[in-house]
Design a protein around this motif. Structure first.
Motif, PDB file in Angstrom:
ATOM      1  N   THR A  30       0.809  -1.226   0.000  1.00  0.00           N
ATOM      2  CA  THR A  30       0.000   0.000   0.000  1.00  0.00           C
ATOM      3  C   THR A  30       0.844   1.279   0.000  1.00  0.00           C
ATOM      4  N   ASP A  34       1.804   2.524  -4.478  1.00  0.00           N
ATOM      5  CA  ASP A  34       1.400   3.927  -4.586  1.00  0.00           C
ATOM      6  C   ASP A  34       2.582   4.790  -5.036  1.00  0.00           C
ATOM      7  N   LEU A 101      -7.510  -0.751   3.533  1.00  0.00           N
ATOM      8  CA  LEU A 101      -6.046  -0.656   3.585  1.00  0.00           C
ATOM      9  C   LEU A 101      -5.490  -1.472   4.744  1.00  0.00           C
TER      10      LEU A 101
ATOM     11  N   GLY B 105      -5.423   4.503  -3.375  1.00  0.00           N
ATOM     12  CA  GLY B 105      -5.870   4.017  -2.068  1.00  0.00           C
ATOM     13  C   GLY B 105      -6.664   5.018  -1.262  1.00  0.00           C
ATOM     14  N   GLN B 119     -10.543  -5.050  -0.043  1.00  0.00           N
ATOM     15  CA  GLN B 119      -9.286  -4.342  -0.264  1.00  0.00           C
ATOM     16  C   GLN B 119      -9.350  -3.431  -1.473  1.00  0.00           C
ATOM     17  N   LEU B 123      -4.367  -0.612  -5.498  1.00  0.00           N
ATOM     18  CA  LEU B 123      -3.037  -0.785  -4.899  1.00  0.00           C
ATOM     19  C   LEU B 123      -2.636  -2.263  -4.838  1.00  0.00           C
TER      20      LEU B 123
END
Ligand SMILES: Cc1cc2nc3c(=O)[nH]c(=O)nc-3n(C[C@H](O)[C@H](O)[C@H](O)COP(=O)(O)OP(=O)(O)OC[C@H]3O[C@@H](n4cnc5c(N)ncnc54)[C@H](O)[C@@H]3O)c2cc1C
Ligand code: FES
Ligand code: FES
Lengths: 326, 215
Positions: A30, A34, A101, B105, B119, B123
Protein backbone atom coordinates in the motif's frame (compact mmCIF):
# COMPACT_ATOMS: atom_id res chain seq x y z
CA UNK A 1 5.52 3.05 -13.51
CA UNK A 2 8.89 1.58 -14.37
CA UNK A 3 8.93 -2.07 -15.45
CA UNK A 4 10.05 -4.53 -12.79
CA UNK A 5 10.55 -8.24 -12.40
CA UNK A 6 8.57 -10.03 -9.75
CA UNK A 7 9.48 -12.99 -7.58
CA UNK A 8 7.75 -14.66 -4.68
CA UNK A 9 9.75 -16.21 -1.85
CA UNK A 10 8.64 -18.74 0.72
CA UNK A 11 11.58 -18.75 3.13
CA UNK A 12 13.47 -15.96 4.88
CA UNK A 13 16.64 -17.45 3.38
CA UNK A 14 15.36 -16.94 -0.14
CA UNK A 15 14.12 -13.49 0.81
CA UNK A 16 17.54 -12.45 2.09
CA UNK A 17 19.23 -13.88 -0.99
CA UNK A 18 16.91 -11.87 -3.22
CA UNK A 19 17.36 -8.82 -0.99
CA UNK A 20 21.12 -9.12 -1.27
CA UNK A 21 20.79 -9.01 -5.05
CA UNK A 22 19.01 -5.65 -4.69
CA UNK A 23 15.41 -6.90 -4.70
CA UNK A 24 12.83 -4.74 -2.96
CA UNK A 25 10.48 -6.41 -0.50
CA UNK A 26 6.76 -5.99 -0.91
CA UNK A 27 4.36 -6.84 1.93
CA UNK A 28 0.91 -5.18 1.69
CA UNK A 29 2.09 -2.97 -1.15
CA UNK A 30 0.00 0.00 0.00
CA UNK A 31 3.00 2.32 0.27
CA UNK A 32 5.23 0.78 -2.38
CA UNK A 33 2.74 0.44 -5.25
CA UNK A 34 1.40 3.93 -4.59
CA UNK A 35 4.88 5.50 -4.69
CA UNK A 36 5.90 3.47 -7.75
CA UNK A 37 2.86 4.77 -9.57
CA UNK A 38 3.74 8.34 -8.53
CA UNK A 39 7.24 7.80 -9.96
CA UNK A 40 8.83 8.30 -6.54
CA UNK A 41 10.04 4.71 -6.24
CA UNK A 42 11.34 2.59 -9.10
CA UNK A 43 12.65 -0.77 -7.92
CA UNK A 44 13.88 -3.07 -10.69
CA UNK A 45 12.93 -6.22 -8.80
CA UNK A 46 10.09 -6.79 -6.38
CA UNK A 47 10.31 -9.63 -3.91
CA UNK A 48 6.94 -10.73 -2.55
CA UNK A 49 7.44 -11.68 1.11
CA UNK A 50 3.76 -12.19 1.95
CA UNK A 51 4.26 -15.97 2.04
CA UNK A 52 6.87 -15.86 4.81
CA UNK A 53 5.95 -17.26 8.24
CA UNK A 54 6.13 -13.89 10.01
CA UNK A 55 2.42 -13.52 10.67
CA UNK A 56 2.12 -14.47 14.32
CA UNK A 57 1.23 -12.44 17.41
CA UNK A 58 2.44 -13.94 20.64
CA UNK A 59 2.96 -12.98 24.24
CA UNK A 60 6.57 -13.05 25.45
CA UNK A 61 7.52 -14.71 28.74
CA UNK A 62 7.33 -11.67 31.00
CA UNK A 63 4.15 -10.13 29.63
CA UNK A 64 5.43 -8.39 26.55
CA UNK A 65 4.18 -8.95 23.04
CA UNK A 66 5.82 -9.94 19.77
CA UNK A 67 3.99 -8.92 16.60
CA UNK A 68 5.25 -10.55 13.39
CA UNK A 69 6.19 -8.17 10.58
CA UNK A 70 3.60 -9.66 8.23
CA UNK A 71 0.66 -9.46 10.62
CA UNK A 72 -1.82 -7.16 8.89
CA UNK A 73 -2.86 -3.94 10.58
CA UNK A 74 -6.41 -5.34 10.79
CA UNK A 75 -5.27 -8.60 12.41
CA UNK A 76 -3.00 -6.83 14.87
CA UNK A 77 -5.73 -4.37 15.88
CA UNK A 78 -8.27 -7.15 16.43
CA UNK A 79 -5.95 -9.58 18.20
CA UNK A 80 -7.24 -10.36 21.70
CA UNK A 81 -3.77 -10.14 23.28
CA UNK A 82 -3.05 -6.78 21.68
CA UNK A 83 -6.43 -5.45 22.78
CA UNK A 84 -6.01 -6.76 26.32
CA UNK A 85 -2.38 -5.81 26.93
CA UNK A 86 -1.89 -2.67 24.84
CA UNK A 87 -5.13 -0.93 23.82
CA UNK A 88 -2.99 2.00 22.65
CA UNK A 89 -1.72 -0.19 19.79
CA UNK A 90 -5.19 -1.37 18.74
CA UNK A 91 -6.55 2.15 18.85
CA UNK A 92 -3.66 3.63 16.86
CA UNK A 93 -4.18 0.97 14.20
CA UNK A 94 -7.96 1.32 14.00
CA UNK A 95 -7.62 5.08 13.65
CA UNK A 96 -5.25 4.55 10.67
CA UNK A 97 -6.09 4.53 6.97
CA UNK A 98 -9.26 2.53 6.13
CA UNK A 99 -10.63 -0.95 6.75
CA UNK A 100 -9.61 -1.91 3.20
CA UNK A 101 -6.05 -0.66 3.59
CA UNK A 102 -5.70 -2.24 7.03
CA UNK A 103 -6.59 -5.61 5.52
CA UNK A 104 -3.70 -5.27 3.08
CA UNK A 105 -1.04 -3.36 5.02
CA UNK A 106 1.34 -5.03 7.45
CA UNK A 107 3.07 -4.00 10.67
CA UNK A 108 6.53 -4.20 9.05
CA UNK A 109 5.39 -2.12 6.08
CA UNK A 110 3.67 0.36 8.35
CA UNK A 111 6.80 1.32 10.25
CA UNK A 112 8.61 1.55 6.87
CA UNK A 113 6.01 3.83 5.28
CA UNK A 114 7.30 7.07 3.83
CA UNK A 115 6.19 10.63 4.46
CA UNK A 116 2.95 12.01 2.99
CA UNK A 117 4.61 15.41 2.30
CA UNK A 118 3.03 16.45 -1.00
CA UNK A 119 6.35 17.77 -2.31
CA UNK A 120 7.95 14.38 -1.69
CA UNK A 121 5.13 12.72 -3.65
CA UNK A 122 5.33 15.25 -6.51
CA UNK A 123 8.31 14.30 -8.68
CA UNK A 124 8.42 17.80 -10.18
CA UNK A 125 9.05 19.48 -6.80
CA UNK A 126 12.37 19.96 -5.02
CA UNK A 127 12.76 17.37 -2.28
CA UNK A 128 15.96 16.30 -0.55
CA UNK A 129 14.36 13.10 0.67
CA UNK A 130 13.43 11.93 -2.82
CA UNK A 131 16.24 13.61 -4.72
CA UNK A 132 19.13 14.48 -2.36
CA UNK A 133 20.56 17.94 -2.99
CA UNK A 134 17.52 19.26 -4.85
CA UNK A 135 16.29 21.39 -1.95
CA UNK A 136 13.14 21.41 0.18
CA UNK A 137 10.05 22.96 -1.38
CA UNK A 138 8.10 22.54 1.85
CA UNK A 139 10.31 24.73 4.03
CA UNK A 140 9.04 27.89 2.31
CA UNK A 141 6.04 26.28 0.68
CA UNK A 142 2.67 25.18 1.96
CA UNK A 143 3.75 23.56 5.20
CA UNK A 144 0.63 23.44 7.37
CA UNK A 145 0.92 19.68 7.95
CA UNK A 146 4.69 19.58 8.39
CA UNK A 147 6.92 19.00 11.39
CA UNK A 148 7.46 21.37 14.30
CA UNK A 149 9.93 19.02 16.00
CA UNK A 150 13.06 17.29 14.75
CA UNK A 151 13.30 19.08 11.40
CA UNK A 152 16.53 20.12 9.71
CA UNK A 153 17.43 22.62 7.01
CA UNK A 154 17.20 19.75 4.56
CA UNK A 155 13.77 18.37 5.48
CA UNK A 156 10.63 19.24 7.47
CA UNK A 157 8.45 16.22 6.58
CA UNK A 158 6.56 14.34 9.30
CA UNK A 159 6.54 10.60 9.81
CA UNK A 160 2.93 9.60 9.11
CA UNK A 161 2.55 6.29 10.94
CA UNK A 162 0.15 6.16 13.89
CA UNK A 163 1.12 2.81 15.35
CA UNK A 164 4.76 3.93 15.32
CA UNK A 165 3.77 6.59 17.86
CA UNK A 166 2.48 3.86 20.16
CA UNK A 167 5.62 1.79 19.50
CA UNK A 168 7.83 4.78 20.31
CA UNK A 169 5.93 5.50 23.53
CA UNK A 170 6.18 1.86 24.65
CA UNK A 171 9.87 1.62 23.64
CA UNK A 172 9.32 -1.26 21.27
CA UNK A 173 12.19 -3.14 19.67
CA UNK A 174 12.45 -3.93 16.00
CA UNK A 175 13.74 -7.43 15.19
CA UNK A 176 15.86 -7.58 12.06
CA UNK A 177 17.33 -10.40 10.05
CA UNK A 178 20.22 -9.86 7.68
CA UNK A 179 22.94 -11.88 5.97
CA UNK A 180 24.97 -11.72 9.19
CA UNK A 181 22.15 -12.93 11.38
CA UNK A 182 19.67 -11.32 13.73
CA UNK A 183 19.83 -8.03 15.55
CA UNK A 184 17.46 -5.77 17.43
CA UNK A 185 17.08 -2.03 17.40
CA UNK A 186 15.18 0.12 19.84
CA UNK A 187 12.40 1.98 18.07
CA UNK A 188 14.16 5.25 18.86
CA UNK A 189 17.21 4.05 16.91
CA UNK A 190 15.24 2.46 14.08
CA UNK A 191 13.64 5.61 12.64
CA UNK A 192 16.14 8.33 11.74
CA UNK A 193 15.78 12.08 11.96
CA UNK A 194 16.52 13.82 8.67
CA UNK A 195 19.66 15.79 9.58
CA UNK A 196 21.67 16.24 6.40
CA UNK A 197 20.59 12.88 4.97
CA UNK A 198 16.77 12.89 4.84
CA UNK A 199 16.87 10.14 2.20
CA UNK A 200 17.98 7.75 4.98
CA UNK A 201 14.84 7.09 7.00
CA UNK A 202 15.50 3.82 8.81
CA UNK A 203 18.64 2.30 10.29
CA UNK A 204 18.11 -0.74 8.11
CA UNK A 205 21.00 -2.27 6.18
CA UNK A 206 20.36 -2.96 2.51
CA UNK A 207 18.46 -6.23 2.14
CA UNK A 208 17.71 -6.53 5.85
CA UNK A 209 14.32 -7.96 6.71
CA UNK A 210 12.11 -6.84 9.58
CA UNK A 211 10.82 -9.99 11.26
CA UNK A 212 8.86 -8.58 14.20
CA UNK A 213 8.16 -5.68 16.53
CA UNK A 214 8.43 -6.52 20.22
CA UNK A 215 6.75 -4.57 22.99
CA UNK A 216 8.54 -5.00 26.31
CA UNK A 217 6.70 -6.08 29.44
CA UNK A 218 5.46 -3.18 31.54
CA UNK A 219 4.21 -3.15 35.12
CA UNK A 220 0.48 -3.91 35.49
CA UNK A 221 -2.15 -2.58 35.65
CA UNK A 222 -1.34 -0.45 32.62
CA UNK A 223 -3.98 1.92 31.24
CA UNK A 224 -3.30 3.09 27.69
CA UNK A 225 -4.88 4.76 24.69
CA UNK A 226 -4.35 6.78 21.51
CA UNK A 227 -5.90 10.10 20.48
CA UNK A 228 -5.70 11.37 16.90
CA UNK A 229 -6.66 14.88 15.81
CA UNK A 230 -7.15 15.53 12.10
CA UNK A 231 -8.90 17.64 9.48
CA UNK A 232 -11.71 15.13 9.11
CA UNK A 233 -12.90 12.54 11.55
CA UNK A 234 -11.66 9.46 9.74
CA UNK A 235 -9.47 8.20 6.85
CA UNK A 236 -6.98 11.00 7.31
CA UNK A 237 -3.47 11.43 8.66
CA UNK A 238 -2.87 13.10 12.01
CA UNK A 239 -2.31 16.80 12.53
CA UNK A 240 -1.42 15.84 16.09
CA UNK A 241 -1.77 12.63 18.06
CA UNK A 242 -0.84 11.27 21.46
CA UNK A 243 -0.05 7.76 22.69
CA UNK A 244 -0.23 7.44 26.46
CA UNK A 245 0.32 4.51 28.85
CA UNK A 246 0.21 4.94 32.63
CA UNK A 247 0.87 2.58 35.54
CA UNK A 248 -0.71 3.93 38.71
CA UNK A 249 -0.34 2.09 42.04
CA UNK A 250 -1.27 3.31 45.51
CA UNK A 251 -2.59 6.51 43.95
CA UNK A 252 0.84 7.39 42.53
CA UNK A 253 1.94 7.36 38.89
CA UNK A 254 4.84 4.88 38.83
CA UNK A 255 5.36 4.59 35.09
CA UNK A 256 4.45 6.95 32.24
CA UNK A 257 4.97 6.34 28.53
CA UNK A 258 4.05 9.25 26.27
CA UNK A 259 4.75 10.05 22.62
CA UNK A 260 3.25 12.36 20.00
CA UNK A 261 2.54 11.97 16.29
CA UNK A 262 1.90 14.33 13.39
CA UNK A 263 4.37 16.84 14.80
CA UNK A 264 7.81 15.31 14.43
CA UNK A 265 10.05 14.09 11.64
CA UNK A 266 9.90 10.83 13.61
CA UNK A 267 7.35 9.72 16.25
CA UNK A 268 8.13 12.07 19.10
CA UNK A 269 8.83 10.55 22.50
CA UNK A 270 8.10 13.04 25.31
CA UNK A 271 10.50 12.34 28.21
CA UNK A 272 9.91 15.78 29.80
CA UNK A 273 6.19 15.00 30.04
CA UNK A 274 6.88 11.52 31.43
CA UNK A 275 9.31 12.86 34.04
CA UNK A 276 6.80 15.43 35.16
CA UNK A 277 4.21 12.70 35.79
CA UNK A 278 6.24 10.05 37.58
CA UNK A 279 5.88 10.09 41.37
CA UNK A 280 2.84 12.38 41.25
CA UNK A 281 -0.85 11.88 42.01
CA UNK A 282 -3.20 12.05 39.02
CA UNK A 283 -5.06 15.35 38.78
CA UNK A 284 -6.35 17.71 36.11
CA UNK A 285 -3.73 20.23 37.19
CA UNK A 286 -1.01 17.64 36.75
CA UNK A 287 -2.18 16.67 33.25
CA UNK A 288 -2.18 20.31 32.24
CA UNK A 289 1.24 21.10 33.67
CA UNK A 290 2.82 17.99 32.17
CA UNK A 291 1.26 18.56 28.74
CA UNK A 292 2.69 22.09 28.63
CA UNK A 293 6.07 20.42 28.14
CA UNK A 294 4.93 18.48 25.07
CA UNK A 295 5.99 21.22 22.69
CA UNK A 296 9.37 21.91 24.30
CA UNK A 297 11.83 22.81 21.56
CA UNK A 298 9.12 23.21 18.88
CA UNK A 299 10.08 25.30 15.85
CA UNK A 300 6.93 25.98 13.86
CA UNK A 301 7.00 26.95 10.18
CA UNK A 302 4.95 29.65 8.45
CA UNK A 303 1.69 27.67 8.32
CA UNK A 304 1.80 25.26 11.25
CA UNK A 305 2.16 27.47 14.31
CA UNK A 306 -1.25 26.16 15.42
CA UNK A 307 0.31 22.76 16.04
CA UNK A 308 2.17 23.97 19.14
CA UNK A 309 -0.97 24.56 21.21
CA UNK A 310 -2.88 21.75 19.50
CA UNK A 311 -0.14 19.32 20.54
CA UNK A 312 -0.25 20.46 24.18
CA UNK A 313 -4.03 20.13 24.24
CA UNK A 314 -3.95 16.74 22.54
CA UNK A 315 -1.51 15.40 25.12
CA UNK A 316 -3.46 16.94 28.00
CA UNK A 317 -6.74 15.46 26.85
CA UNK A 318 -5.24 12.01 26.35
CA UNK A 319 -3.53 12.07 29.74
CA UNK A 320 -6.93 12.84 31.29
CA UNK A 321 -8.67 10.14 29.21
CA UNK A 322 -6.16 7.47 30.23
CA UNK A 323 -5.35 8.69 33.74
CA UNK A 324 -8.83 9.87 34.75
CA UNK A 325 -10.10 12.92 36.60
CA UNK A 326 -8.95 12.97 40.18
CA UNK B 1 -3.77 12.89 -0.78
CA UNK B 2 -4.07 13.00 -4.54
CA UNK B 3 -7.60 12.78 -5.82
CA UNK B 4 -6.97 13.56 -9.48
CA UNK B 5 -8.15 10.74 -11.68
CA UNK B 6 -5.24 9.26 -13.56
CA UNK B 7 -5.64 9.04 -17.34
CA UNK B 8 -6.20 5.42 -18.11
CA UNK B 9 -7.32 2.89 -20.63
CA UNK B 10 -5.86 2.34 -24.06
CA UNK B 11 -4.20 5.62 -24.94
CA UNK B 12 -2.34 4.93 -28.15
CA UNK B 13 -1.50 8.60 -28.62
CA UNK B 14 1.00 8.60 -25.75
CA UNK B 15 4.65 8.85 -26.74
CA UNK B 16 6.19 5.67 -28.01
CA UNK B 17 8.69 4.23 -25.54
CA UNK B 18 11.57 4.01 -28.02
CA UNK B 19 12.20 7.41 -29.57
CA UNK B 20 15.18 8.73 -31.46
CA UNK B 21 16.25 10.69 -28.36
CA UNK B 22 16.47 9.45 -24.81
CA UNK B 23 13.14 9.95 -23.05
CA UNK B 24 13.01 12.55 -20.29
CA UNK B 25 12.01 11.47 -16.82
CA UNK B 26 8.50 12.86 -17.27
CA UNK B 27 7.78 11.35 -20.66
CA UNK B 28 9.20 8.06 -19.51
CA UNK B 29 6.83 8.01 -16.56
CA UNK B 30 3.88 8.97 -18.75
CA UNK B 31 4.78 6.24 -21.19
CA UNK B 32 5.14 3.72 -18.40
CA UNK B 33 1.70 4.60 -17.10
CA UNK B 34 0.06 4.11 -20.45
CA UNK B 35 1.80 0.83 -21.07
CA UNK B 36 1.07 -0.37 -17.57
CA UNK B 37 -2.65 0.05 -17.95
CA UNK B 38 -3.09 -1.30 -21.43
CA UNK B 39 -1.03 -4.40 -21.67
CA UNK B 40 -2.08 -7.97 -21.33
CA UNK B 41 -0.88 -10.73 -23.48
CA UNK B 42 -2.94 -13.85 -23.87
CA UNK B 43 -6.07 -11.81 -24.34
CA UNK B 44 -5.32 -8.49 -25.84
CA UNK B 45 -1.83 -8.76 -27.30
CA UNK B 46 -1.87 -9.97 -30.87
CA UNK B 47 -5.49 -9.06 -31.37
CA UNK B 48 -4.51 -5.89 -33.13
CA UNK B 49 -5.82 -3.62 -30.37
CA UNK B 50 -2.42 -2.13 -29.66
CA UNK B 51 -0.36 -0.11 -32.07
CA UNK B 52 2.89 -1.80 -32.99
CA UNK B 53 5.29 0.19 -30.86
CA UNK B 54 3.26 -0.34 -27.69
CA UNK B 55 2.88 -4.00 -28.37
CA UNK B 56 6.64 -4.24 -28.77
CA UNK B 57 7.23 -2.44 -25.48
CA UNK B 58 4.64 -4.65 -23.86
CA UNK B 59 6.34 -7.77 -25.06
CA UNK B 60 9.64 -6.63 -23.60
CA UNK B 61 8.28 -5.47 -20.21
CA UNK B 62 8.42 -8.22 -17.60
CA UNK B 63 5.12 -10.03 -17.43
CA UNK B 64 3.73 -12.99 -15.55
CA UNK B 65 1.11 -15.62 -16.06
CA UNK B 66 -1.42 -16.27 -13.32
CA UNK B 67 -4.77 -17.87 -12.64
CA UNK B 68 -7.42 -16.34 -10.46
CA UNK B 69 -11.14 -16.72 -9.93
CA UNK B 70 -13.36 -13.71 -10.47
CA UNK B 71 -17.02 -14.00 -9.48
CA UNK B 72 -16.75 -17.78 -9.69
CA UNK B 73 -15.13 -17.89 -13.13
CA UNK B 74 -11.53 -18.97 -13.43
CA UNK B 75 -9.26 -16.89 -15.66
CA UNK B 76 -5.70 -17.50 -16.75
CA UNK B 77 -4.04 -14.32 -17.93
CA UNK B 78 -0.62 -12.95 -18.70
CA UNK B 79 -0.13 -9.50 -17.29
CA UNK B 80 2.55 -6.87 -17.42
CA UNK B 81 3.83 -6.95 -13.82
CA UNK B 82 2.77 -3.33 -13.39
CA UNK B 83 -0.91 -4.05 -13.96
CA UNK B 84 -3.14 -3.45 -10.95
CA UNK B 85 -5.95 -5.81 -10.08
CA UNK B 86 -8.28 -2.91 -10.90
CA UNK B 87 -6.92 -2.58 -14.44
CA UNK B 88 -6.97 -6.34 -14.90
CA UNK B 89 -10.66 -6.36 -14.01
CA UNK B 90 -11.64 -3.27 -15.98
CA UNK B 91 -9.40 -3.28 -19.02
CA UNK B 92 -8.82 -6.95 -19.60
CA UNK B 93 -11.75 -8.86 -18.14
CA UNK B 94 -14.30 -6.21 -19.11
CA UNK B 95 -15.61 -5.90 -15.57
CA UNK B 96 -16.00 -2.14 -15.41
CA UNK B 97 -18.20 -2.11 -12.32
CA UNK B 98 -15.20 -1.51 -10.06
CA UNK B 99 -14.31 2.16 -10.45
CA UNK B 100 -11.06 4.09 -10.55
CA UNK B 101 -11.33 7.26 -8.50
CA UNK B 102 -7.87 8.13 -7.22
CA UNK B 103 -5.73 5.10 -8.14
CA UNK B 104 -3.92 5.72 -4.85
CA UNK B 105 -5.87 4.02 -2.07
CA UNK B 106 -7.53 7.27 -1.07
CA UNK B 107 -11.15 6.90 -2.18
CA UNK B 108 -12.36 3.28 -2.04
CA UNK B 109 -14.11 3.35 -5.45
CA UNK B 110 -12.09 0.27 -6.46
CA UNK B 111 -13.03 -1.83 -3.41
CA UNK B 112 -13.40 -5.55 -4.14
CA UNK B 113 -13.35 -8.66 -1.99
CA UNK B 114 -10.21 -10.78 -2.22
CA UNK B 115 -10.63 -14.14 -0.49
CA UNK B 116 -13.58 -12.62 1.34
CA UNK B 117 -11.79 -9.51 2.61
CA UNK B 118 -12.28 -6.00 1.29
CA UNK B 119 -9.29 -4.34 -0.26
CA UNK B 120 -8.32 -1.59 -2.70
CA UNK B 121 -7.87 -3.12 -6.15
CA UNK B 122 -5.89 -0.09 -7.33
CA UNK B 123 -3.04 -0.79 -4.90
CA UNK B 124 -3.11 -4.54 -5.52
CA UNK B 125 -0.68 -5.80 -8.14
CA UNK B 126 -2.49 -8.33 -10.31
CA UNK B 127 0.63 -10.49 -10.45
CA UNK B 128 0.20 -11.20 -6.73
CA UNK B 129 -3.29 -12.63 -7.20
CA UNK B 130 -2.33 -16.21 -8.13
CA UNK B 131 -5.07 -18.50 -6.79
CA UNK B 132 -7.13 -15.61 -5.37
CA UNK B 133 -10.93 -15.52 -5.31
CA UNK B 134 -12.12 -12.05 -6.24
CA UNK B 135 -15.67 -10.75 -5.92
CA UNK B 136 -16.72 -7.57 -7.74
CA UNK B 137 -20.07 -5.81 -7.95
CA UNK B 138 -20.87 -7.91 -11.04
CA UNK B 139 -20.70 -11.05 -8.90
CA UNK B 140 -22.98 -10.05 -6.03
CA UNK B 141 -26.46 -10.67 -7.41
CA UNK B 142 -27.86 -14.17 -7.68
CA UNK B 143 -29.30 -14.12 -11.19
CA UNK B 144 -32.09 -11.53 -11.12
CA UNK B 145 -32.09 -11.51 -7.34
CA UNK B 146 -30.14 -8.51 -6.09
CA UNK B 147 -27.89 -8.88 -3.08
CA UNK B 148 -29.63 -7.55 0.05
CA UNK B 149 -27.26 -4.57 0.17
CA UNK B 150 -27.81 -3.72 -3.50
CA UNK B 151 -31.55 -3.70 -2.82
CA UNK B 152 -31.00 -1.62 0.31
CA UNK B 153 -29.08 1.01 -1.67
CA UNK B 154 -32.10 1.33 -3.97
CA UNK B 155 -34.61 1.35 -1.10
CA UNK B 156 -32.67 3.97 0.83
CA UNK B 157 -31.79 6.05 -2.24
CA UNK B 158 -28.15 5.81 -1.18
CA UNK B 159 -26.52 7.36 -4.26
CA UNK B 160 -26.70 10.23 -6.70
CA UNK B 161 -24.13 9.92 -9.51
CA UNK B 162 -23.39 6.32 -8.52
CA UNK B 163 -19.68 6.43 -9.16
CA UNK B 164 -18.72 5.40 -5.64
CA UNK B 165 -21.58 2.92 -5.30
CA UNK B 166 -19.94 -0.37 -6.40
CA UNK B 167 -17.09 0.27 -3.96
CA UNK B 168 -19.52 1.31 -1.22
CA UNK B 169 -21.53 -1.87 -1.68
CA UNK B 170 -18.55 -4.24 -1.63
CA UNK B 171 -17.20 -2.39 1.39
CA UNK B 172 -20.61 -2.57 3.05
CA UNK B 173 -20.89 -6.32 2.44
CA UNK B 174 -17.56 -6.76 4.23
CA UNK B 175 -18.52 -4.30 6.98
CA UNK B 176 -21.63 -6.39 7.72
CA UNK B 177 -19.65 -9.65 7.64
CA UNK B 178 -17.09 -8.15 10.03
CA UNK B 179 -19.91 -7.20 12.41
CA UNK B 180 -19.16 -3.49 12.52
CA UNK B 181 -22.82 -2.49 12.41
CA UNK B 182 -23.75 -2.00 16.06
CA UNK B 183 -24.56 1.70 15.64
CA UNK B 184 -24.76 4.31 12.85
CA UNK B 185 -21.52 5.79 14.22
CA UNK B 186 -19.76 2.44 14.02
CA UNK B 187 -20.96 1.93 10.45
CA UNK B 188 -19.82 5.41 9.45
CA UNK B 189 -16.37 4.80 10.89
CA UNK B 190 -15.93 1.38 9.28
CA UNK B 191 -17.25 2.69 5.95
CA UNK B 192 -14.97 5.74 6.00
CA UNK B 193 -12.62 4.17 3.46
CA UNK B 194 -15.23 4.93 0.81
CA UNK B 195 -15.55 8.55 -0.20
CA UNK B 196 -18.82 9.79 -1.75
CA UNK B 197 -18.43 13.12 -3.48
CA UNK B 198 -22.20 13.42 -3.73
CA UNK B 199 -22.38 13.27 0.06
CA UNK B 200 -24.84 10.40 0.40
CA UNK B 201 -23.30 9.25 3.67
CA UNK B 202 -26.42 9.19 5.91
CA UNK B 203 -28.32 7.14 3.35
CA UNK B 204 -25.38 4.80 2.82
CA UNK B 205 -25.35 4.18 6.57
CA UNK B 206 -29.10 3.51 6.44
CA UNK B 207 -28.63 1.04 3.59
CA UNK B 208 -25.95 -0.86 5.51
CA UNK B 209 -28.21 -0.88 8.58
CA UNK B 210 -31.08 -2.22 6.49
CA UNK B 211 -29.03 -5.03 4.97
CA UNK B 212 -27.58 -5.89 8.38
CA UNK B 213 -31.16 -6.29 9.63
CA UNK B 214 -30.80 -3.34 11.99
CA UNK B 215 -33.49 -1.19 10.42
C1 LIG C 1 -4.96 6.59 1.50
C2 LIG C 1 -4.05 6.13 2.59
C3 LIG C 1 -4.27 6.53 3.89
C4 LIG C 1 -3.44 6.10 4.91
N1 LIG C 1 -3.66 6.52 6.19
C5 LIG C 1 -2.82 6.14 7.19
C6 LIG C 1 -3.01 6.58 8.52
O1 LIG C 1 -3.96 7.31 8.83
N2 LIG C 1 -2.13 6.15 9.47
C7 LIG C 1 -1.08 5.32 9.17
O2 LIG C 1 -0.33 4.94 10.08
N3 LIG C 1 -0.87 4.90 7.92
C8 LIG C 1 -1.71 5.29 6.93
N4 LIG C 1 -1.48 4.88 5.65
C9 LIG C 1 -0.25 4.16 5.34
C10 LIG C 1 -0.38 2.67 5.47
O3 LIG C 1 -0.60 2.33 6.81
C11 LIG C 1 0.93 2.07 4.93
O4 LIG C 1 0.92 2.25 3.53
C12 LIG C 1 1.07 0.62 5.24
O5 LIG C 1 1.08 0.39 6.63
C13 LIG C 1 2.33 0.05 4.62
O6 LIG C 1 2.38 -1.34 4.85
P1 LIG C 1 2.48 -2.36 3.63
O7 LIG C 1 2.56 -3.72 4.20
O8 LIG C 1 1.41 -2.11 2.65
O9 LIG C 1 3.89 -1.90 3.05
P2 LIG C 1 4.53 -2.07 1.60
O10 LIG C 1 3.99 -1.04 0.69
O11 LIG C 1 4.48 -3.48 1.16
O12 LIG C 1 6.05 -1.74 1.96
C14 LIG C 1 6.44 -0.44 2.36
C15 LIG C 1 7.95 -0.40 2.47
O13 LIG C 1 8.40 -1.26 3.51
C16 LIG C 1 9.29 -2.24 3.02
N5 LIG C 1 8.98 -3.45 3.77
C17 LIG C 1 7.74 -3.99 3.97
N6 LIG C 1 7.81 -5.06 4.78
C18 LIG C 1 9.12 -5.19 5.12
C19 LIG C 1 9.84 -6.11 5.97
N7 LIG C 1 9.21 -7.10 6.62
N8 LIG C 1 11.17 -5.96 6.08
C20 LIG C 1 11.82 -4.95 5.43
N9 LIG C 1 11.20 -4.06 4.64
C21 LIG C 1 9.86 -4.18 4.49
C22 LIG C 1 9.05 -2.31 1.54
O14 LIG C 1 10.20 -2.70 0.84
C23 LIG C 1 8.65 -0.89 1.22
O15 LIG C 1 9.79 -0.10 1.06
C24 LIG C 1 -2.34 5.25 4.62
C25 LIG C 1 -2.12 4.82 3.32
C26 LIG C 1 -2.96 5.25 2.29
C27 LIG C 1 -2.70 4.78 0.89
S1 FES D 1 -9.29 4.02 -6.95
FE1 FES D 1 -9.40 5.25 -5.16
S2 FES D 1 -8.91 3.79 -3.65
FE2 FES D 1 -8.58 2.67 -5.45
S1 FES E 1 -23.04 8.80 -5.40
FE1 FES E 1 -21.77 10.23 -6.43
S2 FES E 1 -19.86 9.84 -5.49
FE2 FES E 1 -21.19 8.70 -4.27
Amino acid sequence: MHPFTYTRVSSTRDALAAGRRGGRYIAGGTTLVDLMREGVEHPATIVDISGLPLDEVRATERGGLRIGALVSMAQAAAHPKVRALFPVISQALELSASAQLRNMATIGGNIMQRTRCTYFRDVTAACNKRDPGSGCAARDGFNRTHAILGASTACVATHPSDVSVAFAALQAQVHLLGPDGERRLSFADFLLRPGTTPQREQALHPGELITAVEIPALPRPLASGYLKVRDRQSYEFALTSAAVALHVRGGIIREAKVAAGGVGTVPWKLPAVEDHLIGERPSDALWKAAAKKAADGARPLAHNRFKVELLQRTVERQLRTVGGHA
Amino acid sequence: MPTEPVPQGPTPATAAPEGPTAPTRRTFIATGTAVGTTVVAGGVLGTGLLPGSEAAAAASAPSSRLSLTVNGTRHTVTVDNRTSLLDLLREHLGLTGSKKGCDAGACGACTVLVDGRRQNACLTLAVRMEGAEVTTIEGLADGDQLHALQQAFIDQDAFQCGYCTPGQILSGVACIQEGHTRSPEEIAEWMSGNICRCGCYPKIVSAVQQAAGKK
